[in-house]
Scaffold this motif. Structure first.
Motif, mmCIF file in Angstrom:
data_model
loop_
_atom_site.group_PDB
_atom_site.id
_atom_site.type_symbol
_atom_site.label_atom_id
_atom_site.label_comp_id
_atom_site.label_asym_id
_atom_site.label_seq_id
_atom_site.Cartn_x
_atom_site.Cartn_y
_atom_site.Cartn_z
ATOM 1 N N ALA A 76 -2.363 9.583 6.079
ATOM 2 C CA ALA A 76 -3.135 8.351 6.218
ATOM 3 C C ALA A 76 -2.822 7.516 4.984
ATOM 4 C CB ALA A 76 -4.622 8.651 6.294
ATOM 5 N N PHE A 77 -2.523 6.251 5.175
ATOM 6 C CA PHE A 77 -2.142 5.348 4.080
ATOM 7 C C PHE A 77 -3.324 4.487 3.673
ATOM 8 C CE2 PHE A 77 1.797 6.721 5.759
ATOM 9 C CZ PHE A 77 2.712 6.641 4.721
ATOM 10 N N TYR A 78 -3.509 4.357 2.360
ATOM 11 C CA TYR A 78 -4.606 3.575 1.801
ATOM 12 C C TYR A 78 -4.077 2.627 0.726
ATOM 13 C CZ TYR A 78 -7.952 6.854 3.852
ATOM 14 O OH TYR A 78 -8.689 7.607 4.717
ATOM 15 N N LEU A 79 -4.778 1.514 0.560
ATOM 16 C CA LEU A 79 -4.636 0.673 -0.624
ATOM 17 C C LEU A 79 -5.974 0.759 -1.326
ATOM 18 C CD1 LEU A 79 -2.797 -2.518 0.681
ATOM 19 C CD2 LEU A 79 -1.826 -0.454 -0.315
ATOM 20 N N GLN A 80 -5.916 0.869 -2.655
ATOM 21 C CA GLN A 80 -7.140 1.047 -3.426
ATOM 22 C C GLN A 80 -7.144 0.082 -4.608
ATOM 23 O OE1 GLN A 80 -7.916 4.835 -5.670
ATOM 24 N NE2 GLN A 80 -9.390 5.104 -3.996
ATOM 25 N N ALA A 81 -8.237 -0.675 -4.721
ATOM 26 C CA ALA A 81 -8.424 -1.606 -5.838
ATOM 27 C C ALA A 81 -9.582 -1.095 -6.684
ATOM 28 C CB ALA A 81 -8.720 -3.006 -5.324
ATOM 29 N N GLY B 9 -1.463 4.647 -1.653
ATOM 30 C CA GLY B 9 -1.449 6.101 -1.725
ATOM 31 C C GLY B 9 -1.689 6.686 -0.349
ATOM 32 N N THR B 10 -1.563 8.012 -0.282
ATOM 33 C CA THR B 10 -1.734 8.690 1.004
ATOM 34 C C THR B 10 -2.646 9.898 0.861
ATOM 35 O OG1 THR B 10 0.179 10.123 0.646
ATOM 36 C CG2 THR B 10 0.570 8.045 1.811
ATOM 37 N N VAL B 11 -3.143 10.323 2.014
ATOM 38 C CA VAL B 11 -3.900 11.557 2.120
ATOM 39 C C VAL B 11 -3.286 12.316 3.288
ATOM 40 C CG1 VAL B 11 -6.146 12.564 2.664
ATOM 41 C CG2 VAL B 11 -6.012 10.528 1.226
ATOM 42 N N VAL C 194 -9.007 0.703 1.443
ATOM 43 C CA VAL C 194 -8.822 0.266 2.823
ATOM 44 C C VAL C 194 -7.693 1.069 3.454
ATOM 45 C CG1 VAL C 194 -9.757 -2.053 2.487
ATOM 46 C CG2 VAL C 194 -7.319 -1.667 2.132
ATOM 47 N N LEU C 195 -7.849 1.363 4.739
ATOM 48 C CA LEU C 195 -6.889 2.153 5.496
ATOM 49 C C LEU C 195 -5.916 1.218 6.195
ATOM 50 C CD1 LEU C 195 -6.212 5.042 6.629
ATOM 51 C CD2 LEU C 195 -7.740 4.485 8.519
#
Length: 194
Positions: A26-31, A17-19, A40-41
């Motif tokens: 800014a790109f993130y992965l989220q578990a 996802g992004t913000v 994590v960025l």
């Protein structure tokens, strides 16, 4: 300080996802698993490469072990997750190195994301539980969850700024200086010789 490895063996959700606005995202992965959430960025290119490699790995696993092995997954099949990232969004670390593998015992794609570090990373640290090395996020995904992750990640990457039809660079809302239109126009085209 000892290395921290966040392991998600059966995540309820693993998404990209992004913000921010296109062009400044800014790109993130989220578990997420039960009440535990790790974000994590990383860079846009890393998200794109991860999605491509997961798709390629699923294809390779299908060839080697048969498509039936991928389809015989008894874990719930994730539906198209288009929900935003879970907030509050707290970055655990910035991703430097990524690892990807197939765990035959659990019939899972294993994604490992290692924190950026000043030191050079030994390959043996990736997908290993050694005491030394950067912090890591390790996620086990069923083939269907891995496919759903890759599909969403590709959509997230593609949802940015539209590409210029001439040079394929992203178009900015305030304008675009296209390298293909650098001010040179041929006013006297050479006539074709017959």
């Amino acid at each position: 300080m000892a290395r921290v490895i966040h392991v998600f063996r059966a995540p309820d959700r693993f998404v990209a996802g992004t913000v921010g606005e296109p062009g400044d995202r800014a790109f993130y992965l989220q578990a997420i698993e039960s009440a535990r959430t790790i974000s994590v960025l990383l860079e846009k290119q890393q998200v794109s490469v991860l999605a491509e490699r997961i798709t390629a790995l699923l294809g390779e696993v299908g060839k080697r072990f048969g498509e039936a092995n991928l389809a015989s997954d008894d874990r719930p099949v994730p539906t198209g997750d288009s929900d935003p990232l879970t907030v509050p969004l707290e970055e655990e670390f910035r991703v430097g190195t990524m690892g990807l593998g197939w765990d035959a015992d659990s019939s899972s794609i294993v994604v490992e994301l290692l924190a950026v570090t000043e030191e050079e990373i030994d390959e043996s640290v990736v997908l290993d539980d050694t005491e030394e090395g950067p912090d890591a996020l390790r996620v086990f995904l069923s083939p269907s969850a891995a496919k759903a992750f890759a599909e969403r990640a590709e959509k997230v990457v593609d949802a940015g700024r539209a590409p210029c039809p001439l040079c394929a660079e992203p178009l900015d809302p305030e304008g675009h200086v296209c390298v293909r239109l650098n001010g040179y126009h041929d006013r006297n085209p050479v006539a074709e010789v017959e």
